[in-house]
Scaffold this motif. Sequence first.
Motif, PDB file in Angstrom:
ATOM      1  N   THR A  23      44.741  85.175 105.075  1.00  0.00           N
ATOM      2  CA  THR A  23      44.405  86.321 104.219  1.00  0.00           C
ATOM      3  C   THR A  23      43.512  85.874 103.064  1.00  0.00           C
ATOM      4  OG1 THR A  23      46.494  87.372 104.766  1.00  0.00           O
ATOM      5  CG2 THR A  23      45.378  88.185 102.799  1.00  0.00           C
ATOM      6  N   LEU A  24      43.882  84.757 102.425  1.00  0.00           N
ATOM      7  CA  LEU A  24      43.073  84.274 101.295  1.00  0.00           C
ATOM      8  C   LEU A  24      41.667  83.906 101.754  1.00  0.00           C
ATOM      9  CD1 LEU A  24      45.809  82.169  99.490  1.00  0.00           C
ATOM     10  CD2 LEU A  24      44.541  84.070  98.464  1.00  0.00           C
ATOM     11  N   LEU A  25      41.567  83.240 102.894  1.00  0.00           N
ATOM     12  CA  LEU A  25      40.229  82.874 103.396  1.00  0.00           C
ATOM     13  C   LEU A  25      39.385  84.125 103.579  1.00  0.00           C
ATOM     14  CD1 LEU A  25      41.044  80.124 106.078  1.00  0.00           C
ATOM     15  CD2 LEU A  25      40.026  79.774 103.830  1.00  0.00           C
ATOM     16  N   MET A  26      39.979  85.157 104.154  1.00  0.00           N
ATOM     17  CA  MET A  26      39.202  86.377 104.414  1.00  0.00           C
ATOM     18  C   MET A  26      38.859  87.093 103.121  1.00  0.00           C
ATOM     19  SD  MET A  26      40.628  88.018 107.917  1.00  0.00           S
ATOM     20  CE  MET A  26      42.211  88.366 107.228  1.00  0.00           C
ATOM     21  N   ARG A  27      39.828  87.195 102.209  1.00  0.00           N
ATOM     22  CA  ARG A  27      39.578  87.940 100.965  1.00  0.00           C
ATOM     23  C   ARG A  27      38.534  87.247 100.091  1.00  0.00           C
ATOM     24  NH1 ARG A  27      42.635  92.389 100.958  1.00  0.00           N
ATOM     25  NH2 ARG A  27      44.871  92.299 101.316  1.00  0.00           N
ATOM     26  N   TYR A  28      38.542  85.911 100.104  1.00  0.00           N
ATOM     27  CA  TYR A  28      37.537  85.188  99.315  1.00  0.00           C
ATOM     28  C   TYR A  28      36.245  84.962 100.089  1.00  0.00           C
ATOM     29  CZ  TYR A  28      40.713  84.009  95.456  1.00  0.00           C
ATOM     30  OH  TYR A  28      41.529  84.065  94.374  1.00  0.00           O
ATOM     31  N   GLY A  29      36.218  85.398 101.342  1.00  0.00           N
ATOM     32  CA  GLY A  29      35.030  85.169 102.172  1.00  0.00           C
ATOM     33  C   GLY A  29      34.759  83.682 102.347  1.00  0.00           C
ATOM     34  N   GLN A  30      35.846  82.904 102.426  1.00  0.00           N
ATOM     35  CA  GLN A  30      35.700  81.448 102.476  1.00  0.00           C
ATOM     36  C   GLN A  30      35.823  80.977 103.932  1.00  0.00           C
ATOM     37  OE1 GLN A  30      38.893  79.437 100.411  1.00  0.00           O
ATOM     38  NE2 GLN A  30      37.775  77.511 100.384  1.00  0.00           N
ATOM     39  N   ILE A  31      34.820  80.283 104.417  1.00  0.00           N
ATOM     40  CA  ILE A  31      34.855  79.772 105.796  1.00  0.00           C
ATOM     41  C   ILE A  31      34.848  78.247 105.714  1.00  0.00           C
ATOM     42  CG2 ILE A  31      33.611  79.701 107.993  1.00  0.00           C
ATOM     43  CD1 ILE A  31      32.441  82.499 107.084  1.00  0.00           C
TER      44      ILE A  31
END
Length: 302
Positions: A193-201
């Motif tokens: 969830t955090l990866l998606m919300r921060y747009g972090q890949i």
Amino acid sequence: MNPVPDTSDAVTIAVLGGTGPFGRAFIREFAVQGVGVRILARKPGPVAARFPGVEVLRGSMLDVAGACRAMAGAKGALLITPVGGNDNTAIELRAARVAVAAARRVCLPHLIYVSLIQPSHPTGVPMLDVKRDIERLIAASGIPWSSLRTGCYMDAWLAFLRPFMKRGFYLFPINSRHRFSFTSEPDVARAATLLMRYGQILYGAVDVIEPRARTLQEVARAYEAATGCRLRLLGHWFLPVLKALQPLAFRWAFPTGASRVGLLDYFDRHDWIGDPDQASKMILGFHPTGMERHLKTRQKFL
Ligand SMILES: NC(=O)c1ccc[n+]([C@@H]2O[C@H](COP(=O)([O-])OP(=O)(O)OC[C@H]3O[C@@H](n4cnc5c(N)ncnc54)[C@H](OP(=O)(O)O)[C@@H]3O)[C@@H](O)[C@H]2O)c1
């Protein structure tokens, strides 16, 4: 300036392979995090009944068209590869190839693979080593991806043959003084969830494990402290029995169980430890859940 998580849009994640025993906790936690979940399942009826409010599509994770339907318009997809029978990992690789092909076709923003922590050398345990092969396969595809490497799932150890545990007998089938890293199952969904919300890949893998490694004995002590129930470790005789059954009874009657015997045998002979600092360094806003805190949230369940 610190990056800000995207909480404006409704975020939807497609979950492939999440209807087995280990994906369920992820789906529940996504709901807690306010993430919309779309599940692909061959038998959608029972899955929809188990997860009210979740969108369930009929289809197989081994079919590209089905995976495309699940991923279309989603902010990301969580891939959990199914365990093959009798140490045959072909199904895991096939599921990964399908997910990659579908991700390419729909231009998926982020494929998040649920992997396992990897010692520096191959372990010889097919269901463990194949996870690194899958990470390489996804990396080579060029799609945006991250891999969340998990340790031993806490619920799987803390509720092992639960009726016996409730009576004070811990039959976990190893006789090991080795140490293992553990993952609180909801942490996988929290990290995704955090990866998606921060747009972090990440374009790589990260160990999602609690801060300390534990022996089986220490797991039993943590359970005792949380529940007030004494546990006697009685599983040492179980592994030789499972190993004796593996080539005959297991092979035919419970092929995916046969694949897990090799993993238990590995745990009996080796540590299995990842890097506990990686996830909090690499995933913005993430702090892994320790077993004691996990137990507090699971009291009723245990
Ligand atoms: N970290 C740990 O401690 C730990 C412990 C155990 C397992 N694991 C890992 O967790 C992962 C998932 O394990 P699991 O036991 O939950 O998986 P599983 O039950 O073997 O498979 C998960 C889902 O994959 C789909 N699937 C299975 N076989 C299929 C087939 N022939 N065709 C199409 N779809 C198929 C099924 O979805 P539908 O039936 O809904 O279509 C199933 O619910 C594995 O990669 C395993 O290595 C980790």
